[in-house]
Design a protein around this motif. Sequence first.
Motif, short mmCIF file in Angstrom:
data_model
loop_
_atom_site.label_atom_id
_atom_site.label_comp_id
_atom_site.label_asym_id
_atom_site.label_seq_id
_atom_site.Cartn_x
_atom_site.Cartn_y
_atom_site.Cartn_z
N ASP A 154 -4.18 20.74 1.47
CA ASP A 154 -4.91 19.54 1.78
C ASP A 154 -5.49 18.56 0.39
OD1 ASP A 154 -5.06 19.98 4.29
OD2 ASP A 154 -7.00 20.70 4.53
N GLU A 155 -5.64 19.44 -0.48
CA GLU A 155 -5.87 18.74 -1.86
C GLU A 155 -4.76 18.13 -2.36
OE1 GLU A 155 -7.06 20.02 -6.53
OE2 GLU A 155 -6.80 21.64 -4.81
N VAL A 156 -3.64 18.77 -2.30
CA VAL A 156 -2.31 18.17 -2.94
C VAL A 156 -2.03 17.05 -2.11
CG1 VAL A 156 0.18 18.73 -3.41
CG2 VAL A 156 -1.51 20.51 -3.65
N LEU A 157 -2.02 16.95 -0.65
CA LEU A 157 -1.64 15.88 -0.03
C LEU A 157 -2.55 14.59 -0.39
CD1 LEU A 157 0.25 14.75 2.50
CD2 LEU A 157 -1.57 15.45 3.90
N HIS A 158 -3.92 14.83 -0.31
CA HIS A 158 -4.76 13.90 -0.44
C HIS A 158 -4.40 13.43 -1.99
CE1 HIS A 158 -8.47 11.71 -0.40
NE2 HIS A 158 -8.73 12.03 -1.75
N SER A 159 -3.98 14.03 -2.98
CA SER A 159 -3.68 13.57 -4.11
C SER A 159 -2.48 12.50 -4.44
CB SER A 159 -3.85 14.54 -5.29
OG SER A 159 -2.70 15.46 -5.12
N LEU A 160 -1.58 13.02 -3.65
CA LEU A 160 -0.20 12.24 -3.69
C LEU A 160 -0.01 10.91 -2.79
CD1 LEU A 160 2.10 15.26 -3.60
CD2 LEU A 160 1.49 14.09 -5.53
N GLN A 161 -0.85 11.01 -1.55
CA GLN A 161 -1.19 10.11 -0.71
C GLN A 161 -1.09 8.40 -1.47
OE1 GLN A 161 -4.09 11.31 1.92
NE2 GLN A 161 -2.55 11.46 3.50
N PRO A 162 -1.92 8.20 -2.36
CA PRO A 162 -2.21 6.84 -2.74
C PRO A 162 -1.00 6.18 -3.54
CG PRO A 162 -3.84 8.23 -3.30
CD PRO A 162 -3.06 9.15 -3.01
N LEU A 163 0.03 6.90 -3.93
CA LEU A 163 1.22 6.37 -5.11
C LEU A 163 2.46 6.95 -4.37
CD1 LEU A 163 -0.11 6.65 -8.62
CD2 LEU A 163 -0.34 4.71 -6.94
N SER A 164 2.38 7.58 -2.93
CA SER A 164 3.68 7.83 -2.20
C SER A 164 4.53 6.77 -2.03
CB SER A 164 3.13 8.47 -1.04
OG SER A 164 4.39 8.60 -0.26
N ARG A 165 5.80 6.84 -2.39
CA ARG A 165 6.61 5.46 -2.10
C ARG A 165 6.66 5.17 -0.65
NH1 ARG A 165 12.10 7.01 -5.26
NH2 ARG A 165 11.95 8.84 -3.67
N ASP A 166 6.40 6.17 0.31
CA ASP A 166 6.23 5.91 1.71
C ASP A 166 5.27 4.74 1.99
OD1 ASP A 166 8.62 7.33 2.17
OD2 ASP A 166 7.28 8.94 3.09
N ASN A 167 4.27 4.32 1.45
CA ASN A 167 3.36 3.62 1.51
C ASN A 167 4.17 2.11 1.67
OD1 ASN A 167 0.43 4.38 1.28
ND2 ASN A 167 1.30 5.51 -0.56
N SER A 168 5.08 1.84 1.01
CA SER A 168 5.89 0.58 0.93
C SER A 168 7.01 0.75 1.88
CB SER A 168 6.30 0.01 -0.48
OG SER A 168 5.30 -0.33 -1.27
N ARG A 169 7.07 1.74 2.60
CA ARG A 169 8.61 2.05 3.35
C ARG A 169 8.35 1.89 4.69
NH1 ARG A 169 12.06 6.22 -0.64
NH2 ARG A 169 11.73 4.97 -2.36
N THR A 170 7.06 1.96 5.23
CA THR A 170 6.97 1.72 6.84
C THR A 170 7.70 0.50 7.36
OG1 THR A 170 4.63 0.64 6.42
CG2 THR A 170 4.82 3.15 6.60
N PRO A 171 8.07 0.48 8.55
CA PRO A 171 8.78 -0.69 9.18
C PRO A 171 8.11 -2.04 8.93
CG PRO A 171 9.13 1.39 10.43
CD PRO A 171 8.07 1.75 9.46
N ILE A 172 8.82 -3.00 8.91
CA ILE A 172 7.92 -4.39 9.08
C ILE A 172 7.55 -4.53 10.46
CG2 ILE A 172 8.78 -6.90 9.25
CD1 ILE A 172 8.72 -5.69 6.44
N GLN A 173 6.29 -5.00 10.17
CA GLN A 173 5.38 -5.15 11.51
C GLN A 173 5.53 -6.69 12.01
OE1 GLN A 173 2.56 -2.15 9.22
NE2 GLN A 173 1.50 -4.09 9.94
N TRP A 174 6.52 -6.76 13.10
CA TRP A 174 6.99 -8.18 13.42
C TRP A 174 5.95 -8.47 14.59
CZ3 TRP A 174 10.20 -10.54 10.59
CH2 TRP A 174 11.32 -9.93 10.10
N ASP A 175 5.49 -7.83 15.44
CA ASP A 175 4.46 -8.19 16.46
C ASP A 175 3.73 -7.13 16.94
OD1 ASP A 175 6.17 -6.72 18.54
OD2 ASP A 175 7.66 -8.43 18.79
N GLY A 176 3.00 -7.36 17.94
CA GLY A 176 2.13 -6.34 18.48
C GLY A 176 2.61 -5.14 19.54
N SER A 177 3.87 -5.52 19.76
CA SER A 177 4.52 -4.75 20.84
C SER A 177 4.88 -3.54 20.14
CB SER A 177 5.99 -5.31 21.07
OG SER A 177 6.89 -5.30 20.15
N LYS A 178 5.36 -2.34 21.19
CA LYS A 178 5.54 -0.78 20.83
C LYS A 178 6.45 -0.96 19.57
CE LYS A 178 7.21 3.38 22.42
NZ LYS A 178 7.84 3.92 23.81
N HIS A 179 5.93 -0.07 18.59
CA HIS A 179 6.86 0.07 17.39
C HIS A 179 6.82 -1.00 16.44
CE1 HIS A 179 7.68 4.11 18.82
NE2 HIS A 179 8.65 3.64 19.40
#
Length: 547
Positions: A389-414
Amino acid sequence: MNRAWWKEAVVYQVYWRSFLDANGDGIGDLEGLMLKLDYIKSLGIDVIWLNPIYESPDKDNGYDIADYYRIMAKAGTMEQFKQLLDKVHELGMKLIMDLVVNHTSEQHAWFEESRSSVDHPKRDWYIWKPGKPDGPPNNWRSYFEPSTWTYDERTGEYYFHSFAKEQPDLNWENPELRQEIYRMMRFWLDQGIDGFRMDVINLLAKLEGFPDAEHPENIDYLGNNPGIHEYLQEMNREVLQHYDIMTVGEIPFVTPEDGLLYVGDNRKELHTLFHFQVADDMPTWDLARYKEIQESWYEAFRHEGWNSQFLNNHDHTRQVSRYGNDGQYRVQSAKQLATMIHTLPGTPYVFQGEEIGMTGVRFSTIDEYHDIAMKNKYKEEIGKGRAPDEVLHSLQPLSRDNSRTPIQWDGSKHAGFTEGQPWMQVNPNYGEINVERDLAAQDSIFAYYQQLIALRKTHAVMVYGDYRDQSSGEEHVYAYSRSLDGETWLVILNHSDREQSYRLPASFADRATNASFVIGNLDRSTSDEVREGTLRLRPYEALIYSL
């Protein structure tokens, strides 16, 4: 200073696998990008930078290339790519591709041949060394692994990799290899693309002899080594100078003085660069340091050379979460950061989703993450005995996946990204933050980006104006002037969640009486305060005045 189209351009980065899925497989694709080209054009964009679409086993999201001449099936087909390129050009935009030539995939035919025998003609296309009695050839660390070396049982030697073991480095000392790379570059340029973003291009030359590092955890020994400028000058002679294109090098570990060697007008290497004194070396906002960085790069480049301005991309956490305020002041800080990036010296880059203020994400388990660098680091730290848990918490802020989540086009599913199961989870805040909502609001982040970009196209002072910091000693206020041909703009930014005051420098006292308001991110319809000499700035307020 010489003027050029690529200096005046605004670049939009498309991380295609997270942009829009058109075929329902859960992964963005070229067809999805084609469906949204009008959206990108409406923002005012001049150039699209497309992340790697080449054939790849996808261990590092396309930066492990198995065939430079084929399109990854997840992305689409060569026919679709040509359609995309034609549509981009029809809309008056340009397209640059990622050039990844420091390394390939271990599944590239070149590497499979190279590792087959110590006597194979392509053995020297990669870097092979015998080990020491106690292990690898040296103590270097890679970006993604504890060692830059992986042992290959077939021939009893180690191969070198600056990144993951699935990404062996090419040996640029081999002239045949270099010519093959240049042939590949001509192939894509002859298709009609408008240039390259060059991945870690300053890593091509290696330290002679591969000596042990005194501090192996400081991996700057991987880049800027003797021979790099000869390689890039040869690349320019052989390929680049023969096309009207844009080249931007991703160049870590550089000072401004080093950077000028890559992009100086008379160097005949590259046009411009990304440095990482901010994105890599400033994990959280530090205004004093940021001012120093801007000043030093401007002074080094003011007479020749050209810089790039960005705060996030596919490798770095979304700017509003990392350097702004993604809570109460998300909209204000997103606009404030945009004001800064689009008015500082250099070419501004917009990373997809930035224009609607998309935020970083916190997944609850390591299994939900895809970032190979993060997952390898997690495994390494757990192996040292640290709590998961400590390692995950320390790595989360600068994880590259922060910028890689899908574009949010609208409020529908996904979030309207796909009708299938998305390759990466969508940020749960997509109901509140999405393109549809931003396009419907007159005072949205998207609309503000449109205004900033339109101003850049009609006011050369934003592009070529002299820069001067006008806020020395200010802890929370960043103010600077841009001046060109008798026109001066003053940019004033409050980078805090509290009200601040800013007093104009005495040198502007006479000009302030004729000040006119250009743009701001909060309601402020008059120039009365600036004419009086002191401004009260609301949290994350951004203002531009013409003096």
